[in-house]
Design a protein around this motif. Sequence first.
Motif, PDB file in Angstrom:
ATOM      1  N   LEU A 170      52.899  67.267  49.017  1.00 36.84           N
ATOM      2  CA  LEU A 170      54.492  67.407  48.952  1.00 36.84           C
ATOM      3  C   LEU A 170      54.759  68.910  49.613  1.00 36.84           C
ATOM      4  CD1 LEU A 170      55.355  65.717  45.677  1.00 36.84           C
ATOM      5  CD2 LEU A 170      56.037  64.986  47.815  1.00 36.84           C
ATOM      6  N   PHE A 171      53.825  69.726  49.338  1.00 36.44           N
ATOM      7  CA  PHE A 171      54.056  71.183  49.970  1.00 36.44           C
ATOM      8  C   PHE A 171      54.269  71.032  51.475  1.00 36.44           C
ATOM      9  CE2 PHE A 171      53.065  74.853  52.169  1.00 36.44           C
ATOM     10  CZ  PHE A 171      53.988  75.992  51.472  1.00 36.44           C
ATOM     11  N   CYS A 172      53.110  70.375  52.141  1.00 30.28           N
ATOM     12  CA  CYS A 172      53.290  70.360  53.431  1.00 30.28           C
ATOM     13  C   CYS A 172      54.139  69.470  54.160  1.00 30.28           C
ATOM     14  CB  CYS A 172      51.674  69.696  54.148  1.00 30.28           C
ATOM     15  SG  CYS A 172      50.413  70.811  53.616  1.00 30.28           S
ATOM     16  N   PHE A 173      54.497  68.459  53.224  1.00 29.77           N
ATOM     17  CA  PHE A 173      55.388  67.128  53.954  1.00 29.77           C
ATOM     18  C   PHE A 173      56.637  66.749  53.084  1.00 29.77           C
ATOM     19  CE2 PHE A 173      50.882  66.460  55.377  1.00 29.77           C
ATOM     20  CZ  PHE A 173      51.160  66.403  56.950  1.00 29.77           C
ATOM     21  N   PRO A 174      57.339  68.046  52.927  1.00 32.51           N
ATOM     22  CA  PRO A 174      58.565  67.466  51.945  1.00 32.51           C
ATOM     23  C   PRO A 174      59.371  66.774  52.465  1.00 32.51           C
ATOM     24  CG  PRO A 174      58.789  69.805  52.765  1.00 32.51           C
ATOM     25  CD  PRO A 174      57.340  69.173  53.531  1.00 32.51           C
ATOM     26  N   PRO A 175      60.213  66.085  51.734  1.00 32.29           N
ATOM     27  CA  PRO A 175      61.253  65.271  52.203  1.00 32.29           C
ATOM     28  C   PRO A 175      62.376  65.587  52.756  1.00 32.29           C
ATOM     29  CG  PRO A 175      61.303  65.423  49.765  1.00 32.29           C
ATOM     30  CD  PRO A 175      60.359  66.302  50.246  1.00 32.29           C
ATOM     31  N   LYS A 176      62.923  65.047  53.721  1.00 31.48           N
ATOM     32  CA  LYS A 176      64.277  65.606  54.325  1.00 31.48           C
ATOM     33  C   LYS A 176      65.466  66.020  53.115  1.00 31.48           C
ATOM     34  CE  LYS A 176      64.347  63.397  58.575  1.00 31.48           C
ATOM     35  NZ  LYS A 176      64.143  61.918  59.145  1.00 31.48           N
ATOM     36  N   SER A 177      66.285  66.744  53.246  1.00 37.07           N
ATOM     37  CA  SER A 177      67.019  67.319  52.291  1.00 37.07           C
ATOM     38  C   SER A 177      68.025  66.217  51.689  1.00 37.07           C
ATOM     39  CB  SER A 177      67.799  68.510  52.846  1.00 37.07           C
ATOM     40  OG  SER A 177      68.714  68.116  54.090  1.00 37.07           O
ATOM     41  N   ASP A 178      68.085  65.300  52.465  1.00 35.18           N
ATOM     42  CA  ASP A 178      69.219  64.305  51.550  1.00 35.18           C
ATOM     43  C   ASP A 178      68.446  63.239  51.050  1.00 35.18           C
ATOM     44  OD1 ASP A 178      68.057  63.083  53.918  1.00 35.18           O
ATOM     45  OD2 ASP A 178      69.855  62.153  54.600  1.00 35.18           O
ATOM     46  N   ALA A 179      67.084  63.459  50.808  1.00 31.18           N
ATOM     47  CA  ALA A 179      66.278  62.377  49.982  1.00 31.18           C
ATOM     48  C   ALA A 179      66.381  62.596  48.625  1.00 31.18           C
ATOM     49  CB  ALA A 179      64.749  62.417  50.612  1.00 31.18           C
ATOM     50  N   ASP A 180      66.068  61.352  47.856  1.00 37.39           N
ATOM     51  CA  ASP A 180      65.701  61.630  46.450  1.00 37.39           C
ATOM     52  C   ASP A 180      64.340  61.204  46.090  1.00 37.39           C
ATOM     53  OD1 ASP A 180      66.409  58.638  44.578  1.00 37.39           O
ATOM     54  OD2 ASP A 180      66.497  58.768  46.850  1.00 37.39           O
ATOM     55  N   LEU A 181      63.927  61.885  45.303  1.00 43.27           N
ATOM     56  CA  LEU A 181      62.654  61.925  44.708  1.00 43.27           C
ATOM     57  C   LEU A 181      62.092  60.615  44.268  1.00 43.27           C
ATOM     58  CD1 LEU A 181      59.991  63.617  44.336  1.00 43.27           C
ATOM     59  CD2 LEU A 181      60.647  64.139  41.904  1.00 43.27           C
ATOM     60  N   ASN A 182      62.954  59.837  43.667  1.00 44.10           N
ATOM     61  CA  ASN A 182      62.703  58.421  43.454  1.00 44.10           C
ATOM     62  C   ASN A 182      62.333  57.492  44.468  1.00 44.10           C
ATOM     63  OD1 ASN A 182      62.235  57.123  40.930  1.00 44.10           O
ATOM     64  ND2 ASN A 182      64.183  56.162  41.129  1.00 44.10           N
ATOM     65  N   SER A 183      62.822  57.679  45.637  1.00 45.66           N
ATOM     66  CA  SER A 183      62.367  56.782  46.640  1.00 45.66           C
ATOM     67  C   SER A 183      61.507  57.437  47.708  1.00 45.66           C
ATOM     68  CB  SER A 183      63.787  56.341  47.711  1.00 45.66           C
ATOM     69  OG  SER A 183      64.626  57.388  47.817  1.00 45.66           O
ATOM     70  N   PHE A 184      61.357  58.712  47.591  1.00 46.51           N
ATOM     71  CA  PHE A 184      60.230  59.486  48.290  1.00 46.51           C
ATOM     72  C   PHE A 184      58.884  59.286  47.703  1.00 46.51           C
ATOM     73  CE2 PHE A 184      58.302  63.333  49.892  1.00 46.51           C
ATOM     74  CZ  PHE A 184      58.252  63.052  51.278  1.00 46.51           C
ATOM     75  N   VAL A 185      58.456  59.058  46.452  1.00 47.77           N
ATOM     76  CA  VAL A 185      57.207  58.858  45.878  1.00 47.77           C
ATOM     77  C   VAL A 185      57.677  57.611  45.056  1.00 47.77           C
ATOM     78  CG1 VAL A 185      55.366  59.497  44.323  1.00 47.77           C
ATOM     79  CG2 VAL A 185      56.859  61.312  45.404  1.00 47.77           C
ATOM     80  N   LEU A 186      56.669  56.254  45.550  1.00 49.41           N
ATOM     81  CA  LEU A 186      56.854  55.143  45.081  1.00 49.41           C
ATOM     82  C   LEU A 186      55.533  54.994  44.380  1.00 49.41           C
ATOM     83  CD1 LEU A 186      58.116  53.360  48.050  1.00 49.41           C
ATOM     84  CD2 LEU A 186      59.527  54.521  46.372  1.00 49.41           C
ATOM     85  N   GLY A 187      55.540  53.679  43.673  1.00 55.84           N
ATOM     86  CA  GLY A 187      54.359  53.280  42.880  1.00 55.84           C
ATOM     87  C   GLY A 187      54.213  54.040  41.631  1.00 55.84           C
ATOM     88  N   ASP A 188      52.963  54.229  41.290  1.00 58.45           N
ATOM     89  CA  ASP A 188      52.783  54.902  40.035  1.00 58.45           C
ATOM     90  C   ASP A 188      53.357  56.434  39.932  1.00 58.45           C
ATOM     91  OD1 ASP A 188      51.746  55.800  37.653  1.00 58.45           O
ATOM     92  OD2 ASP A 188      49.797  55.866  38.209  1.00 58.45           O
ATOM     93  N   LYS A 189      54.602  56.510  39.578  1.00 58.38           N
ATOM     94  CA  LYS A 189      55.078  57.802  39.647  1.00 58.38           C
ATOM     95  C   LYS A 189      54.681  58.706  38.595  1.00 58.38           C
ATOM     96  CE  LYS A 189      59.528  55.556  41.251  1.00 58.38           C
ATOM     97  NZ  LYS A 189      59.919  56.012  42.398  1.00 58.38           N
ATOM     98  N   SER A 190      53.827  58.290  37.512  1.00 57.58           N
ATOM     99  CA  SER A 190      53.374  59.240  36.393  1.00 57.58           C
ATOM    100  C   SER A 190      52.422  60.295  37.113  1.00 57.58           C
ATOM    101  CB  SER A 190      52.859  58.346  35.501  1.00 57.58           C
ATOM    102  OG  SER A 190      51.433  57.918  35.968  1.00 57.58           O
ATOM    103  N   ILE A 191      52.180  60.010  38.394  1.00 59.51           N
ATOM    104  CA  ILE A 191      51.296  61.021  39.046  1.00 59.51           C
ATOM    105  C   ILE A 191      52.239  62.547  39.188  1.00 59.51           C
ATOM    106  CG2 ILE A 191      50.016  61.835  41.214  1.00 59.51           C
ATOM    107  CD1 ILE A 191      48.329  59.683  39.736  1.00 59.51           C
ATOM    108  N   LEU A 192      53.527  62.266  39.416  1.00 56.65           N
ATOM    109  CA  LEU A 192      54.258  63.156  39.535  1.00 56.65           C
ATOM    110  C   LEU A 192      54.474  64.137  38.447  1.00 56.65           C
ATOM    111  CD1 LEU A 192      57.369  61.709  41.438  1.00 56.65           C
ATOM    112  CD2 LEU A 192      55.994  63.424  42.506  1.00 56.65           C
TER     113      LEU A 192
END
Length: 419
Positions: free
Chosen positions: A335-357
């Motif tokens: 996530l440091f190296c490849f952050p989402p675009k500024s208009d993204a939301d975390l919920n659709s940027f990391v899918l699947g087992d979100k508990s890792i977040l």
Amino acid sequence: MAEESQKWVLMVTAQTPTNIAVIKYWGKRDETLILPVNDSISVTLDPEHLCTTTTVSVSPSFDQDRMWLNGKEISLSGGRFQSCLREIRSRATDVHDKEKGIKITKKDWEKLNVHIASYNNFPTAAGLASSAAGFACLVFALAKLMNANEDHSQLSAIARRGSGSACRSLYGGFVKWIMGKDEKGTDSLAVQLADEKHWDELVIVIAVVSSQQKETSSTTGMRDTVETSLLLQHRAKEVVPKRILKMEEAIKNRDFASFAQLACTDSNQFHAVCLDTCPPIFYMNDTSHRIISLVEKWNRAAGTPQVAYTFDAGPNAVLIARNRETAALLVQKLLFCFPPKSDADLNSFVLGDKSILKDAGVESLEAIESLPAPPEIKDPSQRHRGDVSYFICTRPGRGPVVLSDESQFLLNPETGLPK
Ligand SMILES: Nc1ncnc2c1ncn2[C@@H]1O[C@H](COP(=O)(O)OP(=O)(O)OP(=O)(O)O)[C@@H](O)[C@H]1O
Ligand SMILES: C[C@@](O)(CCOP(=O)(O)OP(=O)(O)O)CC(=O)O
């Protein structure tokens, strides 16, 4: 067949996982039968996060075989679909549904048509092995509908006719596709090496670098490789047979260091073989290379592998972390190296087992911005924003299952048409 009414519809719905090869299949010795030039080994991915759902149905009122993929009708005339349908039909046996009063004999199946609806909960034809989950699910569901009493290995040999890698999706956990020797391919099938519980600390993070359809399909790419690459011949004869034995040993002993070393080396050799093809095939891009470099540096600094990487016929990285703790660190670095675009939301940027977040301490977009720079990065001011479209966190998962909940059926139980 039930004479009293031509209106009945009988259906089965199944769910099948996708798989990622850690020793790659690349190259066929027989194009029609889909027989590979080497054995391969894969990890089945948890269908909770990546799977195909397929409903197959039969009714005397259907006038032809029809299929809908992700809601759109597609043609079943292609050789691969036809092979799977023919092979399953030839193994169909009597079906008696007492509740509905339906009797279908082995002979009836030759005349009856089927309707098929399938849905992939992840991008199709984007290097995430939709064909693997898709054909495995089609064959598994049809076998249940037609009461073809074949075991999973025999079904895997039929799924292989749809797409080679599909044969490995008939099992959960760790799976080997044995290339076989028979000219007709009867012994080219998948076997389970260990189930998904055998090594359940592993965490898998997929970096979807591009969900666009790729330029060179696996089928075309491997055909060109077989025709032009000398390196492939060396790989298939000399390298893979030894690697397969070592990988089986690593899986059996849950030896992550060997597992990671073998998986990374094999992925790299597969892409080297693609480069050795004329004209050369480039599946990885700069983002893929950056991810490899990050993992290599990290593994070297740690003194023992923490994460394995593998790339199929596309730029997406499949990263296998030795445990949850490492996976949390991996997610922070990515996530440091490849952050989402500024208009993204975390919920659709990391899918699947979100508990890792949560484990990674990243529960908001702001938290991504304040992550510490990983020591592996040369220039921490350079972040590659938007270069990864999204991440999927998952784990090794189970094999195919039949779904009984009607709300998950993709065809209308009355009409046999898509819901
Ligand atoms: N659910 C499905 N049921 C049946 N067939 C499917 C299904 N999903 C995909 N396919 C078939 O697989 C084809 C896509 O396969 P392709 O090999 O191009 O992509 P992929 O499998 O997503 O990527 P890769 O094999 O490189 O990982 C589709 O055009 C379709 O024919
Ligand atoms: C790179 C791979 O994913 C290639 C998969 O190829 P396919 O199984 O998609 O090819 P066909 O048999 O022609 O349908 C490696 C692997 O899954 O082992």
